[in-house]
Design a protein around this motif. Structure first.
Motif, PDB file in Angstrom:
ATOM      1  N   SER A   1      -1.065  -1.891   7.471  1.00 52.22           N
ATOM      2  CA  SER A   1       0.086  -1.260   8.126  1.00 52.22           C
ATOM      3  C   SER A   1       0.590  -0.059   7.340  1.00 52.22           C
ATOM      4  O   SER A   1       0.848   1.015   7.915  1.00 52.22           O
ATOM      5  CB  SER A   1       1.204  -2.291   8.301  1.00 52.22           C
ATOM      6  OG  SER A   1       1.603  -2.823   7.039  1.00 52.22           O
ATOM      7  N   ALA A   2       0.705  -0.201   6.024  1.00 52.83           N
ATOM      8  CA  ALA A   2       1.166   0.926   5.200  1.00 52.83           C
ATOM      9  C   ALA A   2       0.161   2.074   5.218  1.00 52.83           C
ATOM     10  O   ALA A   2       0.560   3.230   5.398  1.00 52.83           O
ATOM     11  CB  ALA A   2       1.438   0.451   3.773  1.00 52.83           C
ATOM     12  N   PRO A   3      -1.149   1.840   5.034  1.00 53.87           N
ATOM     13  CA  PRO A   3      -2.097   2.954   5.143  1.00 53.87           C
ATOM     14  C   PRO A   3      -2.091   3.640   6.508  1.00 53.87           C
ATOM     15  O   PRO A   3      -2.219   4.870   6.583  1.00 53.87           O
ATOM     16  CB  PRO A   3      -3.455   2.290   4.873  1.00 53.87           C
ATOM     17  CG  PRO A   3      -3.128   1.123   4.013  1.00 53.87           C
ATOM     18  CD  PRO A   3      -1.817   0.622   4.515  1.00 53.87           C
ATOM     19  N   ILE A   4      -1.944   2.858   7.588  1.00 55.89           N
ATOM     20  CA  ILE A   4      -1.918   3.470   8.918  1.00 55.89           C
ATOM     21  C   ILE A   4      -0.681   4.346   9.072  1.00 55.89           C
ATOM     22  O   ILE A   4      -0.756   5.493   9.555  1.00 55.89           O
ATOM     23  CB  ILE A   4      -1.969   2.384  10.007  1.00 55.89           C
ATOM     24  CG1 ILE A   4      -3.343   1.704  10.023  1.00 55.89           C
ATOM     25  CG2 ILE A   4      -1.669   2.982  11.376  1.00 55.89           C
ATOM     26  CD1 ILE A   4      -3.427   0.513  10.964  1.00 55.89           C
TER      27      ILE A   4
ATOM     28  N   ARG B   1       0.031   6.277  -4.859  1.00 63.19           N
ATOM     29  CA  ARG B   1       1.264   5.717  -4.297  1.00 63.19           C
ATOM     30  C   ARG B   1       1.285   5.748  -2.772  1.00 63.19           C
ATOM     31  O   ARG B   1       2.146   5.113  -2.161  1.00 63.19           O
ATOM     32  CB  ARG B   1       2.476   6.485  -4.831  1.00 63.19           C
ATOM     33  CG  ARG B   1       2.604   6.447  -6.345  1.00 63.19           C
ATOM     34  CD  ARG B   1       3.762   7.286  -6.821  1.00 63.19           C
ATOM     35  NE  ARG B   1       3.811   7.359  -8.284  1.00 63.19           N
ATOM     36  CZ  ARG B   1       4.667   8.111  -8.970  1.00 63.19           C
ATOM     37  NH1 ARG B   1       5.543   8.862  -8.311  1.00 63.19           N
ATOM     38  NH2 ARG B   1       4.631   8.127 -10.284  1.00 63.19           N
ATOM     39  N   PHE B   2       0.388   6.507  -2.170  1.00 65.49           N
ATOM     40  CA  PHE B   2       0.366   6.621  -0.711  1.00 65.49           C
ATOM     41  C   PHE B   2      -1.032   6.274  -0.205  1.00 65.49           C
ATOM     42  O   PHE B   2      -1.838   7.161   0.103  1.00 65.49           O
ATOM     43  CB  PHE B   2       0.762   8.041  -0.271  1.00 65.49           C
ATOM     44  CG  PHE B   2       2.150   8.422  -0.661  1.00 65.49           C
ATOM     45  CD1 PHE B   2       3.241   8.018   0.085  1.00 65.49           C
ATOM     46  CD2 PHE B   2       2.369   9.167  -1.808  1.00 65.49           C
ATOM     47  CE1 PHE B   2       4.521   8.363  -0.278  1.00 65.49           C
ATOM     48  CE2 PHE B   2       3.650   9.521  -2.190  1.00 65.49           C
ATOM     49  CZ  PHE B   2       4.734   9.118  -1.427  1.00 65.49           C
ATOM     50  N   PRO B   3      -1.360   4.995  -0.124  1.00 65.26           N
ATOM     51  CA  PRO B   3      -2.679   4.613   0.391  1.00 65.26           C
ATOM     52  C   PRO B   3      -2.802   4.990   1.862  1.00 65.26           C
ATOM     53  O   PRO B   3      -1.867   4.798   2.649  1.00 65.26           O
ATOM     54  CB  PRO B   3      -2.709   3.098   0.194  1.00 65.26           C
ATOM     55  CG  PRO B   3      -1.265   2.688   0.174  1.00 65.26           C
ATOM     56  CD  PRO B   3      -0.522   3.831  -0.463  1.00 65.26           C
ATOM     57  N   THR B   4      -3.932   5.558   2.216  1.00 67.81           N
ATOM     58  CA  THR B   4      -4.213   5.923   3.597  1.00 67.81           C
ATOM     59  C   THR B   4      -5.486   5.210   4.042  1.00 67.81           C
ATOM     60  O   THR B   4      -6.151   4.522   3.253  1.00 67.81           O
ATOM     61  CB  THR B   4      -4.386   7.439   3.746  1.00 67.81           C
ATOM     62  OG1 THR B   4      -5.498   7.866   2.938  1.00 67.81           O
ATOM     63  CG2 THR B   4      -3.127   8.173   3.299  1.00 67.81           C
ATOM     64  N   LEU B   5      -5.834   5.383   5.298  1.00 68.82           N
ATOM     65  CA  LEU B   5      -7.048   4.754   5.803  1.00 68.82           C
ATOM     66  C   LEU B   5      -8.284   5.295   5.094  1.00 68.82           C
ATOM     67  O   LEU B   5      -9.270   4.567   4.910  1.00 68.82           O
ATOM     68  CB  LEU B   5      -7.156   4.982   7.305  1.00 68.82           C
ATOM     69  CG  LEU B   5      -6.168   4.181   8.172  1.00 68.82           C
ATOM     70  CD1 LEU B   5      -6.260   4.621   9.623  1.00 68.82           C
ATOM     71  CD2 LEU B   5      -6.436   2.685   8.051  1.00 68.82           C
TER      72      LEU B   5
ATOM     73  N   LEU C   1     -12.999   1.364  11.474  1.00 71.74           N
ATOM     74  CA  LEU C   1     -12.729   1.468  12.909  1.00 71.74           C
ATOM     75  C   LEU C   1     -11.322   1.983  13.177  1.00 71.74           C
ATOM     76  O   LEU C   1     -11.105   2.796  14.091  1.00 71.74           O
ATOM     77  CB  LEU C   1     -12.940   0.107  13.574  1.00 71.74           C
ATOM     78  CG  LEU C   1     -14.402  -0.366  13.660  1.00 71.74           C
ATOM     79  CD1 LEU C   1     -14.489  -1.775  14.217  1.00 71.74           C
ATOM     80  CD2 LEU C   1     -15.220   0.595  14.519  1.00 71.74           C
ATOM     81  N   TRP C   2     -10.346   1.521  12.398  1.00 77.58           N
ATOM     82  CA  TRP C   2      -9.001   2.076  12.526  1.00 77.58           C
ATOM     83  C   TRP C   2      -9.014   3.580  12.259  1.00 77.58           C
ATOM     84  O   TRP C   2      -8.341   4.356  12.958  1.00 77.58           O
ATOM     85  CB  TRP C   2      -8.045   1.388  11.554  1.00 77.58           C
ATOM     86  CG  TRP C   2      -7.411   0.128  12.057  1.00 77.58           C
ATOM     87  CD1 TRP C   2      -7.621  -1.139  11.607  1.00 77.58           C
ATOM     88  CD2 TRP C   2      -6.441   0.008  13.108  1.00 77.58           C
ATOM     89  NE1 TRP C   2      -6.863  -2.047  12.306  1.00 77.58           N
ATOM     90  CE2 TRP C   2      -6.127  -1.365  13.241  1.00 77.58           C
ATOM     91  CE3 TRP C   2      -5.828   0.926  13.959  1.00 77.58           C
ATOM     92  CZ2 TRP C   2      -5.208  -1.836  14.183  1.00 77.58           C
ATOM     93  CZ3 TRP C   2      -4.915   0.461  14.892  1.00 77.58           C
ATOM     94  CH2 TRP C   2      -4.618  -0.901  14.995  1.00 77.58           C
TER      95      TRP C   2
END
Length: 548
Positions: free
Chosen positions: A347-350, A497-501, A522-523
């Motif tokens: 959820s946080a990466p999205i 500090r900002f994980p993304t997909l 896939l996301w």
């Protein structure tokens, strides 16, 4: 329209300042660790350590081999397909290329790992019937020492980009009429294409080609997933030095980054000479009316499409697999738990990916459209070399400079820093996709509207934006896909500090959790494809039943 609004004059100033900032930061960061001239030994120590590093020559060779081979193969495939598609005016190839271009390269690399690895789906399907394997063989298919898997991914991703660029360029030179004229003189259509039309396209295709070559030389994320490991490519080796906090490694990283820049420039110069040789050959090729050597392209394109489809199919299968031993073609047990788990874990990466991509694209769109409007009013055609510099310079050198600048300003690990880093690489794609459209816009429409009493602002919103809505939204979709796939800018400026997909997919795919890697990939693919789908239908919604 001779008196352009004063506010438009601010766009080129802000844009060039923002574009020059990362380049200046990179120069300062690269020269600062090497600028100690108190003693000659201190100055030459990083260079001596660099050239004595074990496997450096092998790393340089792998970088050159993978980047040049992938670029040449992609260029040949793109030009050959363009020569077959344009005469028959087929839009299928453009649609397929746009779809592949929207797929993030990290997600595609993850799918290829699950498809082609020794325990991948391809061997699972044919084992043990055709191979007699009951266990995964000890083969080095992925991360092979010759960088073949890395070249394969680069070819799959870069060929659609070069094809679309070549297709747009070919639309300006009246290809069909020139082919008909060549046929009337007795020359085969393919001969006319390669000897007469391709030289015209290559000159305009030089900038996109240099961008592809620079990306291949400086790719880090896909080198982690598919590239050789011992030794690695030069870009991945430099990134390992940058990630180390010690000052000695920083000096070594600065020297390695400068070496990578020099190698990139040498490749550009070498390509210019190769281009001149090809143009000279084409000018002296008159009288040779038939081609006797031809490679069928259909099997190559079928293989590329099947690999792409197979990569995403295996991603979906792994995302719902629970128990899947090697010799089974399909999972013995299925589960949707990993998709449900991803809602919490990803959820946080999205959210971070969407927030960063939306903000970076909104700001980039405003800056680019404002600058193009300033060009339109002032009738100035600014050279795109400077605007495309972030794509021509190795990405890792800009990130190295931005990291040092952000640390000096104490803004590293902040969201605005990450957004700015994304904009550095998103803005060039906007110019690459919108500059031609803005230059070819019929200005008489604006003159007519202003003669009828419409203000410049009304002409811009009610005429120009609606007529150019399709290329605008497609450019936004392209920029969104680029931002979703950026790995180094997010990790370098975000300090983790900002994980993304993108960062999470690389982390999962380089580990042992195949199921979460498939879900994350896939996301990362669904979101850009959704944006592309919206971009295809939005122009019809904006212009339907509305008067200009």
């Amino acid at each position: 329209m001779k008196n352009s609004p004063f506010l438009l004059a601010l766009f080129p100033v802000v844009l060039f300042l923002a574009g020059a900032l990362p380049i200046l930061a990179a120069l300062l960061a690269l020269t600062q660790p090497l600028s100690d001239i108190s003693t000659l030994n201190t100055f030459t120590q990083p260079w001596a350590l660099l050239f004595q590093w074990p496997g450096l020559v092998r790393s340089i060779g792998l970088s050159l081999w993978s980047a040049i081979a992938a670029t040449l193969i992609s260029l040949w495939l793109a030009l050959a397909l363009c020569g077959q598609v344009i005469p028959c005016a087929s839009g299928t190839a453009r649609a397929i290329s746009s779809a592949i271009l929207a797929m993030p390269h990290i997600a595609l690399a993850t799918g290829l790992i699950l498809l082609l690895s020794p325990s991948g789906w391809l061997l699972r399907i044919i084992s043990p019937t055709l191979t007699s394997f009951v266990r995964p063989p000890d083969w080095t298919i992925v991360n092979d020492p010759y960088a073949l898997s890395l070249i394969l991914l680069l070819v799959i991703k870069e060929t659609p980009f070069l094809f679309l660029m070549a297709f747009n360029i070919a639309g300006r030179i009246d290809v069909v009429r020139q082919i008909q004229a060549g046929n009337a003189l007795g020359y085969h259509s393919e001969k006319v294409w390669w000897s007469l039309l391709v030289p015209q396209i290559l000159v305009a295709l030089r900038l996109p080609l240099f961008c592809v070559l620079a990306f291949g030389l400086s790719a880090v994320d896909i080198a982690i997933l598919l590239g050789p490991q011992q030794p690695t490519t030069l870009a991945l080796l430099v990134w390992q030095w940058i990630s180390e906090p010690s000052m000695g490694n920083q000096s070594l990283a600065a020297a390695g980054t400068l070496l990578l820049i020099v190698i990139t420039l040498v490749c550009f110069v070498a390509w210019r000479y190769a281009e001149k040789i090809w143009l000279k050959y084409c000018r002296n090729a008159y009288g040779r009316r038939r081609n006797t050597w031809r490679i069928p392209l259909t099997p190559l394109w079928v293989i590329g499409i099947l690999l792409t489809l197979g990569a995403y199919t295996v991603l979906f299968v792994w995302s719902v697999a629970w128990r899947w031993p090697f010799s089974s073609s399909f999972p013995l047990q299925w589960t949707y738990d990993y998709w449900l788990t991803s809602i919490h874990q990803l959820s946080a990466p999205i959210i971070n990916s969407l927030l960063i991509a939306c903000m970076a694209n909104l700001l980039s769109l405003v800056m680019c459209v404002g600058f193009l409007e300033w060009q339109f009013y002032t009738r100035r055609n600014t050279n795109l070399w400077l605007l495309l510099a972030p794509l021509l310079i190795p990405q890792i050198s800009l990130i190295f400079g931005l990291q040092h600048m952000a640390a000096w300003l104490d803004v590293i690990g902040l969201l605005p820093s990450v957004i700015f880093a994304h904009m550095v690489f998103v803005v060039p794609y906007y110019f690459l996709s919108l500059s031609g459209t803005w230059q070819t816009f019929d200005s008489r429409l604006i003159y007519t509207a202003q003669s009828l009493g419409k203000s410049p602002w009304a002409c811009f919103w009610r005429i120009k934006i609606r007529l150019l809505s399709k290329p605008l939204v497609l450019s936004v979709a392209l920029g969104f896909a680029v931002s979703m796939g950026l790995y180094l800018p997010t990790l370098g400026l975000g300090a983790g500090r900002f994980p993304t997909l993108a960062t999470e997919t690389v982390a999962y795919a380089s580990g042992i959790d195949r199921r979460m890697a498939a879900v994350a990939a896939l996301w990362q693919t669904f979101i850009p494809l959704l944006v592309y789908g919206i971009a295809l239908f939005l122009p019809f919604i904006l212009t339907r039943n509305k008067k200009l």
